[in-house]
Design a protein around this motif. Structure first.
Motif, PDB file in Angstrom:
ATOM      1  N   GLY A 216       0.800  -1.222   0.000  1.00 29.68           N
ATOM      2  CA  GLY A 216       0.000   0.000   0.000  1.00 29.68           C
ATOM      3  C   GLY A 216       0.828   1.265   0.000  1.00 29.68           C
ATOM      4  N   LYS A 217       2.114   1.129  -0.304  1.00 32.65           N
ATOM      5  CA  LYS A 217       2.999   2.289  -0.339  1.00 32.65           C
ATOM      6  C   LYS A 217       3.189   2.773  -1.780  1.00 32.65           C
ATOM      7  N   ASN A 218       3.581   4.026  -1.909  1.00 35.16           N
ATOM      8  CA  ASN A 218       3.859   4.595  -3.231  1.00 35.16           C
ATOM      9  C   ASN A 218       5.368   4.627  -3.452  1.00 35.16           C
ATOM     10  N   PRO A 219       5.880   3.746  -4.316  1.00 38.84           N
ATOM     11  CA  PRO A 219       7.328   3.724  -4.547  1.00 38.84           C
ATOM     12  C   PRO A 219       7.816   4.884  -5.413  1.00 38.84           C
ATOM     13  N   PHE A 220       6.866   5.577  -6.046  1.00 37.96           N
ATOM     14  CA  PHE A 220       7.258   6.609  -7.006  1.00 37.96           C
ATOM     15  C   PHE A 220       7.226   7.997  -6.376  1.00 37.96           C
ATOM     16  N   THR A 221       8.160   8.164  -5.454  1.00 37.12           N
ATOM     17  CA  THR A 221       8.346   9.471  -4.832  1.00 37.12           C
ATOM     18  C   THR A 221       8.992  10.403  -5.853  1.00 37.12           C
ATOM     19  N   GLU A 222       9.051  11.666  -5.518  1.00 33.12           N
ATOM     20  CA  GLU A 222       9.686  12.622  -6.429  1.00 33.12           C
ATOM     21  C   GLU A 222      11.151  12.257  -6.651  1.00 33.12           C
ATOM     22  N   ALA A 223      11.789  11.763  -5.601  1.00 35.43           N
ATOM     23  CA  ALA A 223      13.199  11.371  -5.718  1.00 35.43           C
ATOM     24  C   ALA A 223      13.353  10.186  -6.670  1.00 35.43           C
ATOM     25  N   GLU A 224      12.422   9.226  -6.585  1.00 34.58           N
ATOM     26  CA  GLU A 224      12.477   8.046  -7.456  1.00 34.58           C
ATOM     27  C   GLU A 224      12.226   8.430  -8.910  1.00 34.58           C
ATOM     28  N   LEU A 225      11.259   9.305  -9.125  1.00 34.96           N
ATOM     29  CA  LEU A 225      10.957   9.753 -10.485  1.00 34.96           C
ATOM     30  C   LEU A 225      12.131  10.518 -11.085  1.00 34.96           C
TER      31      LEU A 225
END
Length: 230
Positions: A216-225
């Protein structure tokens, strides 16, 4: 002593022969010189008329093209095609090619909505328009990274439809799906990529994404993007 052949028919025949190549290349002149209109010459001139008609059609001069095609068919009864349909088809083909080129240009400029719009218009004019799966995939991936996933999702679907065996297309669609909240769809796409890729780093990265999505977490943080953009 020189004996001149002053027979009019012979002189006319000789003149037509001397002008043969010119008359064939300029059917408008041949049309005026009826005395030079032999079946063979007319048939060759008809080929030139067809070429001229095709050029006019590609420049969107439908009526001019039809006129050329019709004249060509009068000169060569072996030419069997619908003049109007052929003219419209060629004009349409040119428009489609222009739209695909426009889509490619907008894609290079990172104008994703405009690229998708151009590709979509091309397909409406010709459902068989040649737009490679790679182009759709690039639009999907790059557009998603620029936070336009919802806009480019149709491109993602198109890429997968055209080349379902290419795991990169599933990977790109997985990214778009994750960004618009389709968690289950994203997991399915990433798992398809994981099953096929031989790149250990990419595989580990996608496995981490799937783990986060399942939790249920979002792996696509701004840092990841940002990492993905680079």
């Amino acid at each position: 002593m020189i004996l001149w052949d002053l027979d009019f028919d012979n002189l006319l025949h000789s003149g037509c022969n001397l002008l043969n190549n010119y008359l064939i290349a300029h059917p408008e002149v041949l049309e005026e010189l009826r005395s030079c209109q032999s079946p063979s010459r007319l048939a060759q001139g008809a080929t030139v008329l067809v070429i001229q008609g095709e050029k006019l059609a590609r420049n969107d001069d439908i009526n001019g093209a039809i006129e050329k095609f019709s004249k060509a068919q009068q000169w060569d009864n072996k030419l069997k095609f619908d003049s109007q349909a052929r003219a419209k088809e060629l004009a349409n083909q040119t428009k489609v090619e222009g739209l695909v080129d426009e889509g490619n240009s907008r894609l290079e400029e990172k104008k994703f909505k405009e690229a998708l719009a151009a590709y979509t218009k091309a397909l409406k004019l010709d459902p068989k328009a040649e737009i490679p799966a790679d182009s759709w995939n690039t639009l999907c991936w790059d557009g998603s990274l620029q936070k336009q996933a919802a806009d480019v999702l149709p491109a993602c679907e198109k890429a997968v439809t055209l080349a379902p065996e290419d795991s990169n297309n599933r990977d790109s669609r997985g990214l778009a799906r994750a960004l618009i909240g389709n968690t289950q769809g994203a997991i399915e796409d990433f798992e398809a990529y994981i099953a096929q890729t031989k790149d250990k780093d990419s595989k580990a990265q996608r496995q981490r994404w799937v783990k986060d999505l399942r939790a249920g977490k979002n792996p696509f943080t701004e840092a990841e993007l940002k990492k993905l953009r680079n």
